[in-house]
Enzyme design. Sequence first.
Site, short mmCIF file in Angstrom:
data_model
loop_
_atom_site.label_atom_id
_atom_site.label_comp_id
_atom_site.label_asym_id
_atom_site.label_seq_id
_atom_site.Cartn_x
_atom_site.Cartn_y
_atom_site.Cartn_z
N PRO A 6 0.79 -1.23 0.00
CA PRO A 6 0.00 0.00 0.00
C PRO A 6 0.82 1.29 0.00
CG PRO A 6 -0.13 -1.09 2.13
CD PRO A 6 0.51 -2.06 1.19
N ASN A 7 0.36 2.21 -0.81
CA ASN A 7 0.90 3.57 -0.92
C ASN A 7 2.21 3.66 -1.69
OD1 ASN A 7 -1.23 4.98 0.51
ND2 ASN A 7 -0.46 3.95 2.34
N ARG A 14 5.58 12.32 -3.08
CA ARG A 14 5.61 12.95 -1.76
C ARG A 14 6.64 12.25 -0.89
NH1 ARG A 14 0.50 11.45 0.34
NH2 ARG A 14 1.18 12.46 2.23
N TYR A 19 11.54 8.45 1.33
CA TYR A 19 11.44 7.35 0.36
C TYR A 19 12.19 7.61 -0.95
CZ TYR A 19 7.89 5.85 3.67
OH TYR A 19 7.25 5.47 4.82
N ASN A 70 7.99 -5.73 -0.82
CA ASN A 70 7.88 -4.58 0.08
C ASN A 70 6.41 -4.51 0.49
OD1 ASN A 70 7.76 -2.21 1.48
ND2 ASN A 70 9.02 -1.04 0.05
N ALA A 73 3.17 -0.81 4.91
CA ALA A 73 2.63 -0.76 6.27
C ALA A 73 2.15 -2.13 6.76
CB ALA A 73 1.50 0.26 6.35
N HIS A 76 4.07 -4.45 9.29
CA HIS A 76 4.04 -4.32 10.75
C HIS A 76 2.76 -4.87 11.37
CE1 HIS A 76 7.32 -1.77 9.57
NE2 HIS A 76 6.51 -0.94 8.94
N ASP A 83 1.21 -15.57 6.97
CA ASP A 83 0.71 -16.92 6.72
C ASP A 83 0.79 -17.26 5.23
OD1 ASP A 83 0.18 -17.19 9.39
OD2 ASP A 83 -1.99 -16.93 9.22
N GLU A 94 12.36 -9.65 2.11
CA GLU A 94 11.64 -8.47 2.60
C GLU A 94 12.46 -7.22 2.27
OE1 GLU A 94 11.00 -8.62 6.82
OE2 GLU A 94 10.24 -6.57 6.90
N HIS A 96 12.62 -2.86 2.26
CA HIS A 96 12.11 -1.53 2.65
C HIS A 96 13.05 -0.48 2.11
CE1 HIS A 96 9.17 -3.40 5.17
NE2 HIS A 96 10.12 -4.16 5.65
N LEU A 97 12.48 0.57 1.56
CA LEU A 97 13.29 1.69 1.08
C LEU A 97 13.99 2.39 2.24
CD1 LEU A 97 10.43 2.84 -1.19
CD2 LEU A 97 12.71 2.39 -2.09
N SER A 98 13.23 2.63 3.29
CA SER A 98 13.78 3.34 4.45
C SER A 98 14.31 2.33 5.46
CB SER A 98 12.68 4.20 5.09
OG SER A 98 11.64 3.37 5.58
N ARG A 103 13.42 4.33 12.53
CA ARG A 103 12.24 5.19 12.49
C ARG A 103 11.37 4.97 13.75
NH1 ARG A 103 9.43 4.89 6.83
NH2 ARG A 103 8.46 6.76 7.68
N ARG A 107 7.49 0.75 13.62
CA ARG A 107 8.03 0.20 12.37
C ARG A 107 9.17 -0.79 12.61
NH1 ARG A 107 5.69 3.55 8.37
NH2 ARG A 107 5.37 5.65 9.13
#
Length: 139
Positions: A6-7, A14, A19, A70, A73, A76, A83, A94, A96-98, A103, A107
Amino acid sequence: MVINGPNLNLLGTRKPEIYGQTTLAEIEQRLTALAKELSVELVCYQSNHEGELVTAIQKARGVYDYILLNAAAYTHTSVALRDAIEAAEVPTIEIHLSNIHARETFRHHSMIAPVCVGQIAGLGAKGYELALRYAVETV
Ligand code: CA2
């Protein structure tokens, strides 16, 4: 298979300080070019919906050799994604950009980390390319 949650479709529009400025389309283009260079097939998928991500992971079983994920959200929060990864039996990295560990504390915990091969976090868009190289070398 590359799966983004998501997102992440908003990348580059933004929050560049967190990111980066690279859009999801650019990340996917770079990965597609790298896959071609490495002589492997690559499919990209993005969804904002948890159930659709679960379905994508389920469908990867027996079809793809690796998943680069990725989960954004849902990383978490989602027992359902955890599952699905476990059930699919497709090695999953897995991404993650950040640096999620640098953080907010919410997270720091990943629901999916225990069922993933490993985690790349904080290396920006490069993390996807490193994950792809690792997947191709270890499959
Ligand atoms: O660092 C990452 O890649 C994350 O998976 C990104 C997620 C976040 O919830 C994770 O904790 C870490 C958020 C993706 C949202 O992306 C946006 C992009 C542009 C503008 C707003 C959000």
